[in-house]
Scaffold this motif. Structure first.
Motif, mmCIF file in Angstrom:
data_model
loop_
_atom_site.group_PDB
_atom_site.id
_atom_site.type_symbol
_atom_site.label_atom_id
_atom_site.label_comp_id
_atom_site.label_asym_id
_atom_site.label_seq_id
_atom_site.Cartn_x
_atom_site.Cartn_y
_atom_site.Cartn_z
ATOM 1 N N VAL A 4 -22.506 -17.553 -33.766
ATOM 2 C CA VAL A 4 -23.029 -16.817 -32.615
ATOM 3 C C VAL A 4 -22.053 -15.686 -32.341
ATOM 4 N N LEU A 5 -22.491 -14.470 -32.529
ATOM 5 C CA LEU A 5 -21.641 -13.298 -32.354
ATOM 6 C C LEU A 5 -22.080 -12.574 -31.077
ATOM 7 N N VAL A 6 -21.176 -12.511 -30.109
ATOM 8 C CA VAL A 6 -21.473 -11.910 -28.813
ATOM 9 C C VAL A 6 -20.843 -10.531 -28.748
ATOM 10 N N VAL A 7 -21.651 -9.530 -28.455
ATOM 11 C CA VAL A 7 -21.184 -8.144 -28.408
ATOM 12 C C VAL A 7 -20.603 -7.846 -27.025
ATOM 13 N N LEU A 8 -19.389 -7.281 -27.006
ATOM 14 C CA LEU A 8 -18.720 -6.918 -25.758
ATOM 15 C C LEU A 8 -18.567 -5.396 -25.676
ATOM 16 N N PHE A 9 -18.612 -4.891 -24.451
ATOM 17 C CA PHE A 9 -18.438 -3.456 -24.212
ATOM 18 C C PHE A 9 -17.987 -3.284 -22.768
ATOM 19 N N ASP A 10 -17.415 -2.145 -22.457
ATOM 20 C CA ASP A 10 -16.957 -1.898 -21.099
ATOM 21 C C ASP A 10 -18.132 -1.947 -20.117
ATOM 22 N N ASP A 11 -17.883 -2.522 -18.946
ATOM 23 C CA ASP A 11 -18.890 -2.694 -17.893
ATOM 24 C C ASP A 11 -19.983 -3.672 -18.290
ATOM 25 N N VAL A 12 -19.647 -4.625 -19.159
ATOM 26 C CA VAL A 12 -20.580 -5.701 -19.466
ATOM 27 C C VAL A 12 -20.617 -6.650 -18.261
ATOM 28 N N GLN A 13 -21.738 -7.325 -18.057
ATOM 29 C CA GLN A 13 -21.865 -8.323 -16.995
ATOM 30 C C GLN A 13 -21.231 -9.621 -17.488
ATOM 31 N N SER A 14 -20.189 -10.077 -16.789
ATOM 32 C CA SER A 14 -19.425 -11.219 -17.287
ATOM 33 C C SER A 14 -20.267 -12.485 -17.392
ATOM 34 N N LEU A 15 -21.195 -12.709 -16.465
ATOM 35 C CA LEU A 15 -22.014 -13.917 -16.524
ATOM 36 C C LEU A 15 -23.007 -13.887 -17.685
ATOM 37 N N ASP A 16 -23.405 -12.693 -18.093
ATOM 38 C CA ASP A 16 -24.286 -12.591 -19.260
ATOM 39 C C ASP A 16 -23.575 -13.063 -20.520
ATOM 40 N N VAL A 17 -22.251 -12.944 -20.520
ATOM 41 C CA VAL A 17 -21.448 -13.416 -21.644
ATOM 42 C C VAL A 17 -21.110 -14.893 -21.483
ATOM 43 N N SER A 18 -20.515 -15.240 -20.339
ATOM 44 C CA SER A 18 -19.970 -16.583 -20.172
ATOM 45 C C SER A 18 -21.049 -17.649 -20.064
ATOM 46 N N GLY A 19 -22.198 -17.327 -19.459
ATOM 47 C CA GLY A 19 -23.254 -18.333 -19.327
ATOM 48 C C GLY A 19 -23.731 -18.858 -20.675
ATOM 49 N N PRO A 20 -24.267 -17.977 -21.546
ATOM 50 C CA PRO A 20 -24.682 -18.447 -22.871
ATOM 51 C C PRO A 20 -23.546 -19.028 -23.701
ATOM 52 N N VAL A 21 -22.348 -18.439 -23.612
ATOM 53 C CA VAL A 21 -21.221 -18.956 -24.391
ATOM 54 C C VAL A 21 -20.896 -20.393 -23.986
ATOM 55 N N GLU A 22 -20.934 -20.700 -22.685
ATOM 56 C CA GLU A 22 -20.682 -22.072 -22.235
ATOM 57 C C GLU A 22 -21.727 -23.032 -22.799
ATOM 58 N N VAL A 23 -22.968 -22.578 -22.880
ATOM 59 C CA VAL A 23 -24.019 -23.432 -23.435
ATOM 60 C C VAL A 23 -23.782 -23.687 -24.917
ATOM 61 N N PHE A 24 -23.538 -22.627 -25.682
ATOM 62 C CA PHE A 24 -23.313 -22.801 -27.120
ATOM 63 C C PHE A 24 -22.045 -23.609 -27.383
ATOM 64 N N ASN A 25 -21.010 -23.374 -26.582
ATOM 65 C CA ASN A 25 -19.779 -24.143 -26.749
ATOM 66 C C ASN A 25 -20.014 -25.616 -26.410
ATOM 67 N N GLY A 26 -20.839 -25.878 -25.395
ATOM 68 C CA GLY A 26 -21.178 -27.253 -25.061
ATOM 69 C C GLY A 26 -21.858 -27.963 -26.217
ATOM 70 N N ALA A 27 -22.719 -27.236 -26.918
ATOM 71 C CA ALA A 27 -23.384 -27.825 -28.087
ATOM 72 C C ALA A 27 -22.376 -28.127 -29.186
ATOM 73 N N GLU A 28 -21.413 -27.246 -29.371
ATOM 74 C CA GLU A 28 -20.392 -27.464 -30.400
ATOM 75 C C GLU A 28 -19.517 -28.669 -30.053
ATOM 76 N N LEU A 29 -19.220 -28.841 -28.760
ATOM 77 C CA LEU A 29 -18.435 -30.005 -28.347
ATOM 78 C C LEU A 29 -19.221 -31.296 -28.527
ATOM 79 N N HIS A 30 -20.530 -31.221 -28.262
ATOM 80 C CA HIS A 30 -21.377 -32.415 -28.376
ATOM 81 C C HIS A 30 -21.660 -32.757 -29.829
ATOM 82 N N ARG A 31 -21.891 -31.723 -30.624
ATOM 83 C CA ARG A 31 -22.177 -31.909 -32.045
ATOM 84 C C ARG A 31 -21.339 -30.937 -32.853
#
Length: 317
Positions: A4-31
């Motif tokens: 999962v490659l997340v694109v970052l740029f100046d003035d990105v919305q932090s929750l748009d990044v951290s929300g999905p990343v927490e979900v994908f990371n949760g899946a990696e921790l679970h499986r």
């Protein structure tokens, strides 16, 4: 393992990044072995989010790994797109097995020409702009997320979590998604075709007091007789005058408003109560379980019993 490659740029919305990343990371921790999560910016340097947080990417465009899921978040930076970012997306977007945008990230995909002929959504505030500037894109401003083949687009902020949970359920199964939802204290996931707004937020508030009172009455009494004739009598107007005035002041017909209020009330009861389907159908004004079933299938794509099974919050383990 899916990258999962997340694109970052100046003035990105932090929750748009951290929300999905927490979900994908949760899946990696679970499986373990499900996902490898990486972030990328144009030159690999830290970026400053719209809220002032600083994010440090793993890669630059030059050394980014191939992505299975390429995720483009939104934020103020999407309204002034970096031409080099757009060019990179134009080249690399088609190489990903799955292209995902959160919120106004769809604007970047549109600028890169990656939404041509596709059905998409975005934050309600930019849907008109997206449709106007890219007429070949089918923009639906209502759902919280839309899947169109290998393309997935979502509305504002928290809908990125809903979309990520849907993708995890697809990749790793319902139990993994359920475990993440429990940990994040969210629903397993809201259906993608759920409206971005409740009826009360979607409709404008009427200017005239009798019409405002009718709006409030509908919300508080979904099981009552809410026919145009009955509502017109409550507003002390003729049915024809009432229907015209209600739509003119709220932007929604009385019938459409009633339908949305009843559906939202039924959904809340299915999610939060142990009431039976027949009892809920009566209390929400549907009259019969079959009438409520038709409304749910037409609008949400799931019968009430299925909706309750999938979208009611799970009890704590």
């Amino acid at each position: 393992m899916r990258t999962v490659l997340v694109v970052l740029f100046d003035d990105v919305q932090s929750l748009d990044v951290s929300g999905p990343v927490e979900v994908f990371n949760g899946a990696e921790l679970h499986r373990p072995g499900t996902y490898r999560i990486r972030t990328v910016s144009r030159d690999g340097r830290p970026v400053r989010t719209s809220s002032g947080l600083t994010l440090v990417p793993d890669h630059s465009f030059a050394d980014a790994p191939p992505a299975h899921t390429l995720l483009i978040p939104g934020g103020a930076g999407t309204r002034r797109p970096d031409p080099r970012l757009v060019a990179w997306l134009r080249e690399n977007g088609p190489r990903a097995a799955r292209l995902v945008s959160v919120c106004t990230g769809a604007l970047l995909l549109a600028e890169a020409g990656l939404l041509e002929g596709r059905r998409v959504t975005s934050h309600w505030s930019v849907c008109d702009k997206l449709a106007r500037e890219h007429p070949s894109v089918e923009v639906d401003p209502d759902p919280i997320f839309i899947r169109d083949g290998d393309l997935a687009t979502s509305a504002g902020v928290t809908s990125g979590i809903d979309l990520a949970l849907a993708l995890v359920e697809e990749d790793a199964g319902r139990e993994t998604a359920l475990s993440i939802a429990r940990h994040l204290v969210v629903f397993l996931r809201r259906p993608g075709n759920q409206a971005q707004f409740s009826a009360q937020l979607a409709a404008q508030t009427a200017q005239r007091e009798p019409l405002r009172e009718v709006q409030q009455w509908i919300t508080e009494h979904p099981g009552e007789d809410l026919s145009v004739e009955s509502l017109a009598a409550r507003a002390r107007l003729s049915p024809r005058h009432f229907a015209r005035a209600f739509q003119g002041e709220t932007g929604m017909t009385p019938g459409r408003y009633v339908d949305r209020v009843r559906l939202e009330h039924a959904r809340r009861l299915l999610e939060e109560s142990a009431d039976g389907i027949e009892e809920i159908s009566r209390s929400c004004g549907y009259g019969t379980p079959e009438a409520m079933r038709r409304a749910f299938v037409r609008t949400l794509g799931a019968a009430p019993a299925e909706y309750r099974r999938r979208f009611r919050p799970a009890p704590a383990p």
